[in-house]
Design an enzyme around this catalytic site. Structure first.
Site: not given
Length: 246
Positions: A141, A155
């Site tokens: 990501s 995250y």
């Protein structure tokens, strides 16, 4: 030629589902790994078959070693030797500051996003190394490099771990003929935002991206498929950012 056989975790929706369909169109047989939504997974399998590939939906919690062992075992029994893995399964938990996050959420994010990726990559490496070939693509990501303060730094931290894993494993497995890369999407228009509690997040965040919009799952899938392909035969240890310029 024999079609590649690729396991895609988190394959029932979003980037995972788009990846399954793109890989099938590009000549792969696909194992659609899913956790809860069997109906969605079977719909993806139908799309894989319509594209000319063999498809198989298998339930897997990637943080559970026995589940990981089983998905690869059944894949090899029913389709043949696994040649590729797309490590896509991930969770975020609710949006918010780290100080407000409960321990159960932190543990689940770590277990799925990092331990699960490690378990799947390890099993793939165990199978591919004796064969002298294989491809692993991890879905990271853009959060790994921007930190995502106020949203999900936990995250982001797991995705930074995925980037480190990608680099180290590529060096480790390169002599065995196995390529390992990652794709790092930016904000992408998928169901994930609603699951985090902010359905409009992709549209709102996308407006601030240099390209002026969020990405589409199909655009991320195209990058994954390229890294899985022979066209990327000299590409390993790379984290390919697909984030609209952000």
């Amino acid at each position: 030629m024999t079609r590649p056989i690729t396991v895609v975790t988190g394959g029932s929706r979003g980037i995972g589902a788009a990846t399954c369909l793109r890989l099938a169109a590009d000549g792969h047989d696909v194992v659609v790994g899913y956790l809860r939504d069997s109906r969605a997974a079977e719909a993806v399998v139908s799309g894989v078959r319509e594209a000319g590939g063999r498809g198989l939906a298998l339930r897997v919690d990637t943080s559970v070693e026995a589940d990981v062992e089983r998905i690869f075992e059944v894949a090899e029994e029913q389709l043949g030797p696994v040649t590729g893995l797309v490590n896509n399964a991930a969770v975020t938990g609710p949006l918010g500051r780290l100080a407000d996050s409960d321990t159960a959420t932190l543990r689940r994010v770590l277990d799925v996003n990092l331990l699960g990726v490690l378990l799947c990559a390890r099993r793939a490496a165990q199978l591919m190394t004796p064969r002298g070939a294989g491809v692993i693509v991890n879905v990271s990501s853009g959060a790994a490099t921007i930190g995502s303060p106020g949203e999900y730094v936990h995250y982001a931290a797991t995705k930074a771990g995925v980037d480190a894993l990608t680099l180290g494993l590529a060096k480790e497995l390169g002599p065995d003929g196995i390529r390992v890369n990652a794709v790092a999407p930016g904000v992408t228009d998928t169901e994930m935002h609603a699951a985090m509690g902010d359905p409009e997040r992709a549209r709102r965040m996308g407006a601030a991206v240099p390209m002026g919009r969020p990405g589409r799952a199909e655009e991320i899938a195209a990058a994954i498929s390229w890294l899985m392909s022979p066209d990327a035969s000299y590409t390993t240890g790379t984290v390919l950012r697909v984030a609209g310029g952000r």
